[in-house]
Design a protein around this motif. Structure first.
Motif, mmCIF file in Angstrom:
data_model
loop_
_atom_site.group_PDB
_atom_site.id
_atom_site.type_symbol
_atom_site.label_atom_id
_atom_site.label_comp_id
_atom_site.label_asym_id
_atom_site.label_seq_id
_atom_site.Cartn_x
_atom_site.Cartn_y
_atom_site.Cartn_z
ATOM 1 N N MET A 98 0.840 -1.212 0.000
ATOM 2 C CA MET A 98 0.000 0.000 0.000
ATOM 3 C C MET A 98 0.870 1.256 0.000
ATOM 4 N N THR A 99 1.949 1.223 0.805
ATOM 5 C CA THR A 99 2.844 2.382 0.887
ATOM 6 C C THR A 99 3.519 2.618 -0.458
ATOM 7 N N MET A 100 3.988 1.514 -1.082
ATOM 8 C CA MET A 100 4.667 1.646 -2.378
ATOM 9 C C MET A 100 3.717 2.201 -3.434
ATOM 10 N N LYS A 101 2.441 1.804 -3.357
ATOM 11 C CA LYS A 101 1.456 2.286 -4.329
ATOM 12 C C LYS A 101 1.168 3.776 -4.149
ATOM 13 N N ALA A 102 1.145 4.203 -2.873
ATOM 14 C CA ALA A 102 0.703 5.569 -2.589
ATOM 15 C C ALA A 102 1.819 6.619 -2.664
ATOM 16 N N THR A 103 3.081 6.180 -2.523
ATOM 17 C CA THR A 103 4.177 7.159 -2.469
ATOM 18 C C THR A 103 4.456 7.752 -3.855
ATOM 19 N N PRO A 104 4.596 9.076 -3.935
ATOM 20 C CA PRO A 104 4.896 9.693 -5.235
ATOM 21 C C PRO A 104 6.250 9.210 -5.784
ATOM 22 N N VAL A 105 6.308 9.051 -7.109
ATOM 23 C CA VAL A 105 7.538 8.561 -7.752
ATOM 24 C C VAL A 105 8.716 9.480 -7.417
ATOM 25 N N SER A 107 9.373 11.285 -4.820
ATOM 26 C CA SER A 107 9.893 11.064 -3.453
ATOM 27 C C SER A 107 10.758 9.810 -3.422
ATOM 28 N N ILE A 108 10.251 8.749 -4.095
ATOM 29 C CA ILE A 108 11.017 7.488 -4.114
ATOM 30 C C ILE A 108 12.350 7.718 -4.831
ATOM 31 N N VAL A 109 12.303 8.447 -5.941
ATOM 32 C CA VAL A 109 13.522 8.688 -6.725
ATOM 33 C C VAL A 109 14.582 9.376 -5.871
ATOM 34 N N ILE A 110 14.168 10.427 -5.178
ATOM 35 C CA ILE A 110 15.133 11.199 -4.374
ATOM 36 C C ILE A 110 15.706 10.333 -3.242
ATOM 37 N N LEU A 111 14.808 9.553 -2.620
ATOM 38 C CA LEU A 111 15.258 8.676 -1.534
ATOM 39 C C LEU A 111 16.220 7.606 -2.055
ATOM 40 N N VAL A 112 15.835 7.001 -3.172
ATOM 41 C CA VAL A 112 16.656 5.901 -3.709
ATOM 42 C C VAL A 112 18.012 6.417 -4.204
ATOM 43 N N LEU A 113 18.029 7.665 -4.678
ATOM 44 C CA LEU A 113 19.298 8.268 -5.136
ATOM 45 C C LEU A 113 20.337 8.312 -4.019
ATOM 46 N N ILE A 114 19.829 8.375 -2.774
ATOM 47 C CA ILE A 114 20.752 8.388 -1.632
ATOM 48 C C ILE A 114 21.375 6.993 -1.453
ATOM 49 N N TRP A 115 20.584 5.950 -1.834
ATOM 50 C CA TRP A 115 21.043 4.569 -1.620
ATOM 51 C C TRP A 115 21.874 4.013 -2.771
ATOM 52 N N VAL A 116 21.433 4.288 -4.006
ATOM 53 C CA VAL A 116 22.145 3.683 -5.152
ATOM 54 C C VAL A 116 22.653 4.759 -6.111
ATOM 55 N N SER A 117 23.566 4.333 -7.013
ATOM 56 C CA SER A 117 24.112 5.309 -7.969
ATOM 57 C C SER A 117 23.039 5.655 -9.000
ATOM 58 N N SER A 118 23.177 6.811 -9.586
ATOM 59 C CA SER A 118 22.172 7.266 -10.558
ATOM 60 C C SER A 118 22.086 6.316 -11.753
ATOM 61 N N ARG A 119 23.203 5.628 -12.058
ATOM 62 C CA ARG A 119 23.217 4.708 -13.212
ATOM 63 C C ARG A 119 22.195 3.585 -13.039
ATOM 64 N N MET A 128 10.104 -0.857 -8.063
ATOM 65 C CA MET A 128 9.156 -0.330 -7.076
ATOM 66 C C MET A 128 7.797 0.004 -7.685
ATOM 67 N N MET A 129 7.769 0.303 -8.962
ATOM 68 C CA MET A 129 6.497 0.589 -9.624
ATOM 69 C C MET A 129 5.770 -0.708 -9.996
ATOM 70 N N VAL A 130 6.542 -1.695 -10.433
ATOM 71 C CA VAL A 130 5.936 -2.936 -10.920
ATOM 72 C C VAL A 130 5.519 -3.855 -9.763
ATOM 73 N N PHE A 131 6.354 -3.910 -8.729
ATOM 74 C CA PHE A 131 6.106 -4.873 -7.653
ATOM 75 C C PHE A 131 4.686 -4.807 -7.065
ATOM 76 N N PRO A 132 4.190 -3.627 -6.628
ATOM 77 C CA PRO A 132 2.860 -3.625 -6.000
ATOM 78 C C PRO A 132 1.747 -4.066 -6.961
ATOM 79 N N VAL A 133 1.872 -3.665 -8.233
ATOM 80 C CA VAL A 133 0.838 -4.025 -9.212
ATOM 81 C C VAL A 133 0.830 -5.537 -9.432
#
Lengths: 252, 184
Positions: A98-105, A107-119, A128-133
């Motif tokens: 539910m959280t993954m479905k509701a979170t704006p893309v 926000s996820i992008v900015i958060l994930v950029l902290i964890w992984v390289s932009s590449r 993250m978009m496909v998994f909940p669906v």
């Protein structure tokens, strides 16, 4: 007029009308920055597709988005099966989905950029978009198997692999078919959006970003068109394979 | 097979109250009674699809059944529906032939008529391994010729095992004779 011809015209006539409207609007505005004509977009796309850089960018983005898609399908299949089988697992995973479905893309992008390289950002975003669906699709595919069939299988002592093959797989394949259409559109749109934010070198997102930076509207339209075509090709390909599998499972 | 003081309710609706019944093994028993009296519940209890609220139920050996609804998988072939319960393809084909459906092996179930589906469902039940077979309204939708074919096949397959037939049609008693008639 034959049925095939009339059904083709149903698609061709609106397409021609909208292309003419687009052309008329471009002529009226007379600004290559505000709006380019469809002819210019097509010309630019042909020019771009003649370059190695175009195909490198396409490959760069596609392989990452597709990798995220494949991982998401595999993980969501497992989580969907476990959710249908174990109530505790379903209760645990549902808030995550539910959280993954509701979170704006964004926000996820900015958060994930902290964890992984932009590449590799688009791999994560696509996932993250496909998994909940797909999780919901797979879960419903299993949970919605007719209870009367399950009773029948229990009474007749149907072996587990036959239950999977004849009772669960057809429903799962149909859920996959309906889920993947939505998921593919989402992963391409969000994957490219993530690239536009993170601007990894050599990606389609970078090209779109540059188009925005240099007000190259023809490039923006041409790249957008290429993304739409690619997403459609993938969707048709996957649906073709799934459709054949479903038919094979029904009558064999 | 024995029901000893079995009670069963669905919410406020009491189906059985201290119900007792003995069904003789190795014979054919016809269970009959008005609609809603509990014939299908009795079958579900024998199949362990329901548990009694109280009382004891003694069932020996493996019980199989034909449900009141066909429960065939409509978008699959007759072949796949039959091979769901057995690996014995020649046996399935032979039963199909005896039921007059030899040309339907590869047909999709949802293209068959109601009577044809009923015959396929009955064949599928007979292909399972069992000591006791329960048939819930097995001949619904069958014409007289098909009914006779299926009774003949049924008697051949049952061969001395326990058969319980649930029906509201008194004409079927004669077809199934010799049999015990149990009125609920």
């Amino acid at each position: 007029m034959s049925h095939t011809t009339s059904s083709k015209l149903r698609y061709v006539i609106p397409a021609i009308v909208y292309l003419l409207l687009w052309e008329a609007l471009a002529l009226y505005l007379d600004s290559r920055v505000l709006l380019v004509s469809p002819v210019e977009v097509a010309t630019r796309l042909i020019e771009l597709s003649g370059t190695a850089e175009f195909w490198f960018s396409v490959l760069f983005s596609i392989e990452r988005i597709f990798l995220g898609l494949i991982i998401a399908i595999a993980v969501s299949f497992i989580s969907g099966v476990l959710s249908a089988r174990f109530t505790f697992f379903r209760d645990m995973i549902e808030p995550v989905v539910m959280t993954m479905k509701a979170t704006p893309v964004a926000s996820i992008v900015i958060l994930v950029l902290i964890w992984v390289s932009s590449r590799n950002l688009s791999v994560v975003i696509s996932f993250m978009m496909v998994f909940p669906v797909m999780h919901t699709s797979f879960y419903e595919g299993i949970a919605n198997v007719d209870i009367s069939y399950l009773e029948m299988a229990k009474v007749y002592g149907v072996r587990p692999w036959k239950r999977i093959r004849y009772l669960y797989l057809p429903g799962l394949a149909q859920s996959f078919e309906s889920g993947i259409t939505i998921a593919l559109g989402l992963c391409f749109k969000s994957g490219i959006a993530a690239e536009v934010i993170a601007v990894p070198d050599g990606s389609i997102g970078e090209k779109l970003y540059e188009a925005k930076l240099y007000l190259a509207t023809a490039d923006l339209f041409a790249w957008t068109l290429s993304i739409i075509i690619l997403a459609k090709v993938f969707e048709k390909g996957l649906l073709f394979i799934t459709g054949r599998l479903i038919r094979k499972m029904e009558i064999s | 097979m024995e029901f000893r003081n079995v009670s069963k309710s669905y919410g406020a609706k009491k189906v059985f109250s201290s119900f007792s019944l003995t069904i003789r093994e190795g014979r054919t028993s016809v269970i009959t009674g008005a609609s809603g009296i509990g014939k299908t519940t009795l079958m579900r209890l024998l199949l362990s699809l329901e548990k009694p609220d109280s009382g004891e139920l003694e069932v020996r050996g493996r019980v199989s059944a034909l449900f009141q609804e066909d429960r065939l998988i409509g978008n699959m072939s007759v072949k796949n529906n039959l091979l769901l319960v057995t690996d014995d393809e020649p046996m399935a084909l032979s039963m199909l032939e005896k039921a007059g459906l030899e040309g339907e092996w590869k047909s999709r179930v949802d293209t068959l008529s109601g009577g044809m589906k009923r015959r396929v469902a009955l064949i599928r039940a007979l292909l399972t391994s069992f000591d006791t077979m329960i048939l819930d309204e097995p001949f619904t939708g069958l014409d007289d010729e098909s009914k006779e074919r299926m009774v003949s096949l049924l008697k051949e397959v049952i061969a001395g095992r326990t058969l319980i037939v649930i029906t509201h049609d008194s004409d079927e008693y004669a077809l199934l004779a010799p049999c015990d008639i149990i009125r609920l």
